[in-house]
Design an enzyme around this catalytic site. Structure first.
Site, mmCIF file in Angstrom:
data_model
loop_
_atom_site.group_PDB
_atom_site.id
_atom_site.type_symbol
_atom_site.label_atom_id
_atom_site.label_comp_id
_atom_site.label_asym_id
_atom_site.label_seq_id
_atom_site.Cartn_x
_atom_site.Cartn_y
_atom_site.Cartn_z
ATOM 1 N N GLU A 240 0.997 -1.251 -0.131
ATOM 2 C CA GLU A 240 -0.009 -0.669 0.310
ATOM 3 C C GLU A 240 1.262 0.763 -0.407
ATOM 4 O O GLU A 240 2.062 1.140 0.322
ATOM 5 C CB GLU A 240 -0.670 -0.050 1.148
ATOM 6 N N CYS A 277 -4.186 7.372 5.578
ATOM 7 C CA CYS A 277 -3.655 6.706 4.060
ATOM 8 C C CYS A 277 -5.138 7.129 3.440
ATOM 9 O O CYS A 277 -4.728 7.580 2.450
ATOM 10 C CB CYS A 277 -3.589 5.742 3.937
#
Length: 494
Positions: A240, A277
């Site tokens: 990620e 995020c």
């Protein structure tokens, strides 16, 4: 109460080559017996880790506060999320659906034109996994976080590369995890902590490691992804990396609840000092509907310290670069936007400028900064959405009568999770969650790092053809001793 030594008592030193070799050998040795445990037995291991983490909270939280600058209430909530997801994976194991067991009995009249053999398919663990911890969630995406939980649930031993942003907490958490696993009867080598960039890269290159997982920056994640894919035996790497998480406000939504949306956006992009995020980094609003004014007048929260010096330095560098771009102006700004800690910043541009220079204006700024873009007509939104690379999330604020089907279709191609009239910050750990997206949001768009489906990353399917019952995995035997759900001859077994 679990008692562990203060982190200051023993420094976290880089793992040496000799130590890494021992840990890799132990992980390889543990792989077969860990995989051989029945799902309910592995669930018991996860429950034991969760219980021990809960018991150690009063020692873990102060260390986390000291190293990450995050408030205690936030950290306690995150630790609760961490132990919840361990137990949730335990429930998933007991259910057995994650095995995706399928049985096709032999059929001499199979209509494809040739007889069908007896075929039975099930998922098995991939083997040892190296996990690279993140800095922004020192519990939920770190030593005992979702990557570790899902890999252990799958039956894959974990080598956890500690993040340099919270080394003391990493050591303390690892002590809790390893002692809990040992006392619960897990094979030696089921979990180990490693430290240092070199050790992490070496572990990823080692042929005994069969998958990697990472949460962090695009440059760091891409470098590790390239290592995983350039090995003589390439392995899956679930990284990620980065995401801008655009949000779009329709004219009708702005007209009906513009002030509410502005307030919600400010709360979302500054949550956790903008270090999520899923922080919405860009907001598209219609010109002439009062949204710009509402955002300019919205109360910004006070400055909050960022996680560490490296993130602080990176944030101020990116913000200074954005502020020097002539296509951007300051819409609203807290005190000391480039100070430590930095006050929040809202920048402003137009749809025309965004279309002219999308890459520069969509640069991820990891911290309390976001860009507001004004558009003149909703017909511009699909073209603007097309300028984005892969994202973790994309958001639309509209009404049921808004004609945004084309926009939503584009966003579904661009992002892993599309949000309607809510904000993307706050990722629920549940069954239907999707935390992933096309590159550069992640390196594996078909996977998720949050939710029960995250276990699928560390499993691979194996089909058994023509085997006698006693040689089949229990999930594929006729009497189904595990009681797992199965697809038999194309139908769900009752």
């Amino acid at each position: 109460m679990t008692t562990i030594a203060p982190a200051s008592a023993v420094a976290l030193q880089p793992t040496t080559d000799a130590e890494l070799e021992q840990l890799l050998a132990a992980a390889q040795t543990a792989a077969a017996p860990l995989a051989a445990l029945r799902p309910a037995e592995r669930a018991r291991l996860l429950d034991a880790v969760a219980d021990r983490l809960d018991a150690a909270a009063d020692q873990l939280i102060p260390e986390a506060e000291q190293e990450t600058h995050l408030p205690g209430a936030r950290l306690r909530g995150e630790l609760k999320r961490t132990t919840f997801q361990l137990r949730l994976f335990g429930e998933e194991l007991r259910d057995g659906g994650y095995l995706d067991a399928r049985i096709d009995h032999a059929d001499a009249e199979w209509p494809m034109g040739a007889p069908r053999p007896d075929l039975r398919r099930v998922r098995v663990p991939v083997g040892p996994v190296v996990v690279f911890a993140a800095s922004n969630f020192p519990f939920a995406f770190s030593v005992a976080g979702g990557d570790t939980a899902s890999a252990l649930a799958a039956g894959s031993p974990v080598l956890l590369k500690a993040h340099s942003g919270h080394p003391g907490l990493s050591r303390l958490t690892a002590e809790v995890v390893t002692s809990a696993l040992r006392e619960a009867g897990a094979p030696d080598g089921t979990f180990a902590l490693i430290a240092g960039t070199a050790a992490g890269a070496a572990a990823l290159r080692d042929p005994r490691v069969k998958a990697g997982a990472f949460t962090g920056s695009i440059p760091g994640g891409r470098a590790l992804f390239d290592i995983a894919n350039s090995r003589p035996e390439p392995i899956p790497f679930f990284g990620e990396l980065g995401s801008n998480n655009p949000a779009f406000v329709t004219e009708a939504a702005a007209s009906q609840r513009g002030a509410e949306i502005a307030q919600g956006f400010v709360g979302s992009f500054t949550m956790g000092a903008g270090q999520f995020c899923t922080k919405p980094g860009t907001l598209f609003v219609p010109a002439g509907y009062g949204m710009v004014e509402a955002l300019r007048d919205a109360a910004l929260p006070p400055a909050a310290p960022l996680l560490n010096e490296r993130i602080q330095s990176g944030y101020t560098d990116v913000l200074a670069n954005l502020q020097s771009n002539p296509r951007l102006t300051v819409l609203a700004q807290g005190a000391g936007p480039l100070a430590d800690p930095p006050g929040p910043t809202l920048l402003l541009t137009t749809a025309a400028d965004m279309l002219s220079e999308p890459h520069a204006l969509q640069t991820e700024c990891f911290g309390p900064t976001a860009v507001v873009i004004t558009y003149d007509d909703e017909s511009q939104l699909p073209e603007l959405a097309e300028t984005f690379e892969g994202q973790l999330t994309a958001t639309v604020h509209g009404t049921d009568s808004c004609q945004v089907a084309e926009l939503v279709e584009i966003l579904a191609r661009k992002a892993g999770r599309v949000v309607w009239n809510q904000w993307p910050t706050g990722v629920s750990v549940t069954y239907a969650q999707q935390h992933g997206g096309p590159y550069p949001a992640t390196t594996a768009a078909g996977s998720t790092s949050v939710g029960t489906a995250a276990i699928e990353r560390f499993l691979r399917p194996v089909a058994y053809q023509g085997f006698p019952q006693h040689l089949l995995p229990e999930a594929l035997r006729g009497d189904n001793p595990l009681g797992v759900p199965r697809l038999v001859d194309g139908r769900r077994e009752a």
